[in-house]
Design a protein around this motif. Structure first.
Motif, PDB file in Angstrom:
ATOM      1  N   ARG A   1      19.934  -1.619 -27.343  1.00 41.48           N
ATOM      2  CA  ARG A   1      18.676  -2.364 -27.327  1.00 41.48           C
ATOM      3  C   ARG A   1      17.865  -2.058 -26.069  1.00 41.48           C
ATOM      4  O   ARG A   1      16.638  -2.009 -26.110  1.00 41.48           O
ATOM      5  CB  ARG A   1      18.942  -3.874 -27.422  1.00 41.48           C
ATOM      6  CG  ARG A   1      19.475  -4.330 -28.778  1.00 41.48           C
ATOM      7  CD  ARG A   1      18.468  -4.098 -29.908  1.00 41.48           C
ATOM      8  NE  ARG A   1      17.236  -4.831 -29.713  1.00 41.48           N
ATOM      9  CZ  ARG A   1      17.053  -6.113 -30.057  1.00 41.48           C
ATOM     10  NH1 ARG A   1      18.062  -6.803 -30.596  1.00 41.48           N
ATOM     11  NH2 ARG A   1      15.899  -6.699 -29.873  1.00 41.48           N
ATOM     12  N   ILE A   2      18.553  -1.855 -24.947  1.00 40.07           N
ATOM     13  CA  ILE A   2      17.836  -1.485 -23.720  1.00 40.07           C
ATOM     14  C   ILE A   2      17.177  -0.125 -23.885  1.00 40.07           C
ATOM     15  O   ILE A   2      16.004   0.061 -23.545  1.00 40.07           O
ATOM     16  CB  ILE A   2      18.792  -1.494 -22.514  1.00 40.07           C
ATOM     17  CG1 ILE A   2      19.205  -2.934 -22.179  1.00 40.07           C
ATOM     18  CG2 ILE A   2      18.127  -0.841 -21.296  1.00 40.07           C
ATOM     19  CD1 ILE A   2      20.292  -3.043 -21.130  1.00 40.07           C
ATOM     20  N   TYR A   3      17.895   0.842 -24.426  1.00 40.13           N
ATOM     21  CA  TYR A   3      17.304   2.165 -24.640  1.00 40.13           C
ATOM     22  C   TYR A   3      16.101   2.097 -25.586  1.00 40.13           C
ATOM     23  O   TYR A   3      15.102   2.792 -25.381  1.00 40.13           O
ATOM     24  CB  TYR A   3      18.348   3.128 -25.201  1.00 40.13           C
ATOM     25  CG  TYR A   3      19.395   3.561 -24.208  1.00 40.13           C
ATOM     26  CD1 TYR A   3      19.044   4.197 -23.021  1.00 40.13           C
ATOM     27  CD2 TYR A   3      20.745   3.346 -24.459  1.00 40.13           C
ATOM     28  CE1 TYR A   3      20.002   4.598 -22.108  1.00 40.13           C
ATOM     29  CE2 TYR A   3      21.721   3.748 -23.555  1.00 40.13           C
ATOM     30  CZ  TYR A   3      21.340   4.372 -22.381  1.00 40.13           C
ATOM     31  OH  TYR A   3      22.293   4.767 -21.477  1.00 40.13           O
ATOM     32  N   ALA A   4      16.194   1.267 -26.603  1.00 40.44           N
ATOM     33  CA  ALA A   4      15.078   1.138 -27.544  1.00 40.44           C
ATOM     34  C   ALA A   4      13.868   0.473 -26.891  1.00 40.44           C
ATOM     35  O   ALA A   4      12.724   0.844 -27.160  1.00 40.44           O
ATOM     36  CB  ALA A   4      15.522   0.341 -28.769  1.00 40.44           C
ATOM     37  N   ALA A   5      14.118  -0.505 -26.022  1.00 39.72           N
ATOM     38  CA  ALA A   5      13.022  -1.244 -25.384  1.00 39.72           C
ATOM     39  C   ALA A   5      12.458  -0.524 -24.162  1.00 39.72           C
ATOM     40  O   ALA A   5      11.309  -0.759 -23.783  1.00 39.72           O
ATOM     41  CB  ALA A   5      13.510  -2.635 -24.971  1.00 39.72           C
ATOM     42  N   ALA A   6      13.258   0.334 -23.540  1.00 34.76           N
ATOM     43  CA  ALA A   6      12.838   1.071 -22.343  1.00 34.76           C
ATOM     44  C   ALA A   6      13.056   2.563 -22.597  1.00 34.76           C
ATOM     45  O   ALA A   6      14.063   3.134 -22.174  1.00 34.76           O
ATOM     46  CB  ALA A   6      13.635   0.612 -21.124  1.00 34.76           C
ATOM     47  N   PRO A   7      12.112   3.219 -23.280  1.00 35.71           N
ATOM     48  CA  PRO A   7      12.328   4.604 -23.714  1.00 35.71           C
ATOM     49  C   PRO A   7      12.583   5.600 -22.583  1.00 35.71           C
ATOM     50  O   PRO A   7      13.181   6.655 -22.823  1.00 35.71           O
ATOM     51  CB  PRO A   7      11.014   4.939 -24.447  1.00 35.71           C
ATOM     52  CG  PRO A   7      10.462   3.620 -24.869  1.00 35.71           C
ATOM     53  CD  PRO A   7      10.851   2.657 -23.801  1.00 35.71           C
ATOM     54  N   GLN A   8      12.146   5.284 -21.354  1.00 38.89           N
ATOM     55  CA  GLN A   8      12.357   6.209 -20.243  1.00 38.89           C
ATOM     56  C   GLN A   8      13.786   6.139 -19.688  1.00 38.89           C
ATOM     57  O   GLN A   8      14.199   6.998 -18.908  1.00 38.89           O
ATOM     58  CB  GLN A   8      11.354   5.919 -19.122  1.00 38.89           C
ATOM     59  CG  GLN A   8       9.902   6.085 -19.530  1.00 38.89           C
ATOM     60  CD  GLN A   8       9.608   7.466 -20.099  1.00 38.89           C
ATOM     61  OE1 GLN A   8       9.991   8.469 -19.507  1.00 38.89           O
ATOM     62  NE2 GLN A   8       8.970   7.519 -21.252  1.00 38.89           N
ATOM     63  N   ALA A   9      14.524   5.108 -20.067  1.00 34.36           N
ATOM     64  CA  ALA A   9      15.884   4.944 -19.543  1.00 34.36           C
ATOM     65  C   ALA A   9      16.804   6.008 -20.125  1.00 34.36           C
ATOM     66  O   ALA A   9      16.807   6.251 -21.331  1.00 34.36           O
ATOM     67  CB  ALA A   9      16.410   3.559 -19.860  1.00 34.36           C
ATOM     68  N   ARG A  10      17.616   6.614 -19.256  1.00 32.38           N
ATOM     69  CA  ARG A  10      18.612   7.579 -19.707  1.00 32.38           C
ATOM     70  C   ARG A  10      20.033   7.123 -19.415  1.00 32.38           C
ATOM     71  O   ARG A  10      20.991   7.679 -19.940  1.00 32.38           O
ATOM     72  CB  ARG A  10      18.380   8.939 -19.029  1.00 32.38           C
ATOM     73  CG  ARG A  10      17.131   9.667 -19.460  1.00 32.38           C
ATOM     74  CD  ARG A  10      17.125   9.996 -20.928  1.00 32.38           C
ATOM     75  NE  ARG A  10      18.279  10.793 -21.327  1.00 32.38           N
ATOM     76  CZ  ARG A  10      18.316  12.117 -21.295  1.00 32.38           C
ATOM     77  NH1 ARG A  10      17.266  12.806 -20.896  1.00 32.38           N
ATOM     78  NH2 ARG A  10      19.399  12.769 -21.676  1.00 32.38           N
ATOM     79  N   CYS A  11      20.171   6.117 -18.528  1.00 27.05           N
ATOM     80  CA  CYS A  11      21.502   5.635 -18.167  1.00 27.05           C
ATOM     81  C   CYS A  11      21.452   4.125 -17.988  1.00 27.05           C
ATOM     82  O   CYS A  11      20.489   3.597 -17.408  1.00 27.05           O
ATOM     83  CB  CYS A  11      21.965   6.291 -16.868  1.00 27.05           C
ATOM     84  SG  CYS A  11      23.594   5.737 -16.295  1.00 27.05           S
ATOM     85  N   VAL A  12      22.476   3.435 -18.491  1.00 29.16           N
ATOM     86  CA  VAL A  12      22.631   1.990 -18.324  1.00 29.16           C
ATOM     87  C   VAL A  12      23.985   1.728 -17.672  1.00 29.16           C
ATOM     88  O   VAL A  12      25.000   2.279 -18.113  1.00 29.16           O
ATOM     89  CB  VAL A  12      22.541   1.240 -19.672  1.00 29.16           C
ATOM     90  CG1 VAL A  12      22.786  -0.252 -19.473  1.00 29.16           C
ATOM     91  CG2 VAL A  12      21.189   1.475 -20.340  1.00 29.16           C
ATOM     92  N   LEU A  13      23.976   0.901 -16.617  1.00 28.38           N
ATOM     93  CA  LEU A  13      25.209   0.523 -15.919  1.00 28.38           C
ATOM     94  C   LEU A  13      25.374  -0.990 -15.959  1.00 28.38           C
ATOM     95  O   LEU A  13      24.405  -1.723 -15.767  1.00 28.38           O
ATOM     96  CB  LEU A  13      25.164   0.948 -14.442  1.00 28.38           C
ATOM     97  CG  LEU A  13      24.930   2.406 -14.087  1.00 28.38           C
ATOM     98  CD1 LEU A  13      24.924   2.562 -12.570  1.00 28.38           C
ATOM     99  CD2 LEU A  13      26.006   3.287 -14.697  1.00 28.38           C
TER     100      LEU A  13
END
Length: 226
Positions: free
Chosen positions: A90-102
């Protein structure tokens, strides 16, 4: 899908996830089997996402065991994905510029959540310039059991409603979730946030926030997300 079908270009991504996990663990930002890391893959790397397996220790990750899932969350290779997969997607979908989540259970940030955050929209006041420049606003997300899909819904909503781009949230009693353009940038953001929490907890009396004029200067000079 067998391990033999994993694209060669994906190996460097797997190695980077392992490197970041080991670095966080060795420096005390992660402990035991708490926390998870994911990485968005481009088409040359097979597409979808890599994510650490459920109950994996970030300090002892096996690059071949990382879960590879499709864009819609279906398993492609590796071990069972972390139970926070829905939140990461959901984070990747909402923040398209994100490539990594920690996500970690970093000690001082969890202590802050237990003690009481500064405010629900901002867990910490703006007390250092690098907090303002590199981290920005960090809302507090009310407690729900680990892996609860409602957390993913709320985080996605916060991202959509934010006046400035969000790069982090704090899950009550669990720890921070941060995201950025690369694993190195996400790790640096997490470090800055945890160290700011440590400073805040150590100071007595509490420091005054930076003034509006000083924050505006950081916006003008460094495009600070505040």
């Amino acid at each position: 899908m067998s391990q033999a079908q994993i694209p060669v270009a994906q190996q460097a991504c797997r190695d980077e996830v392992v490197r970041v996990g080991a670095s966080l663990f060795l420096r005390g930002y992660a402990h035991s089997t708490a926390g998870n890391i994911s990485l968005r893959l481009d088409e040359s790397q097979g597409g979808g996402f890599l994510i650490t397996p459920t109950d994996a220790c970030l300090g002892q990750l096996d690059p071949g065991a990382l879960a590879w899932v499709s864009d819609d969350g279906q398993p492609l290779a590796g071990e069972r994905a972390s139970k926070t997969l829905a939140l990461h997607r959901r984070i990747y979908a909402a923040a398209p510029q994100a490539r990594c989540v920690l996500h970690t259970h970093s000690t001082h940030l969890v202590a802050l959540s237990l003690q009481g955050v500064w405010s629900e929209p901002d867990i910490l006041p703006p007390i250092t310039p690098y907090q303002v420049m590199k981290v920005g606003h960090v809302p507090h997300i009310a407690y729900r059991a680990p892996g609860d899909a409602a957390v993913a819904d709320e985080v996605a909503q916060r991202i959509a409603q934010a006046r400035h781009p969000l790069r982090a949230v704090m899950l009550e009693r669990l720890g921070p979730v941060v995201w950025h353009h690369s694993p190195a940038q996400a790790m640096a953001l997490l470090e800055e946030l945890e160290e700011t929490a440590r400073l805040w907890l150590l100071c007595s009396p509490r420091p005054a926030p930076l003034s509006d004029a000083r924050i505006d200067e950081l916006r003008q000079r460094f495009n600070a997300p505040w």
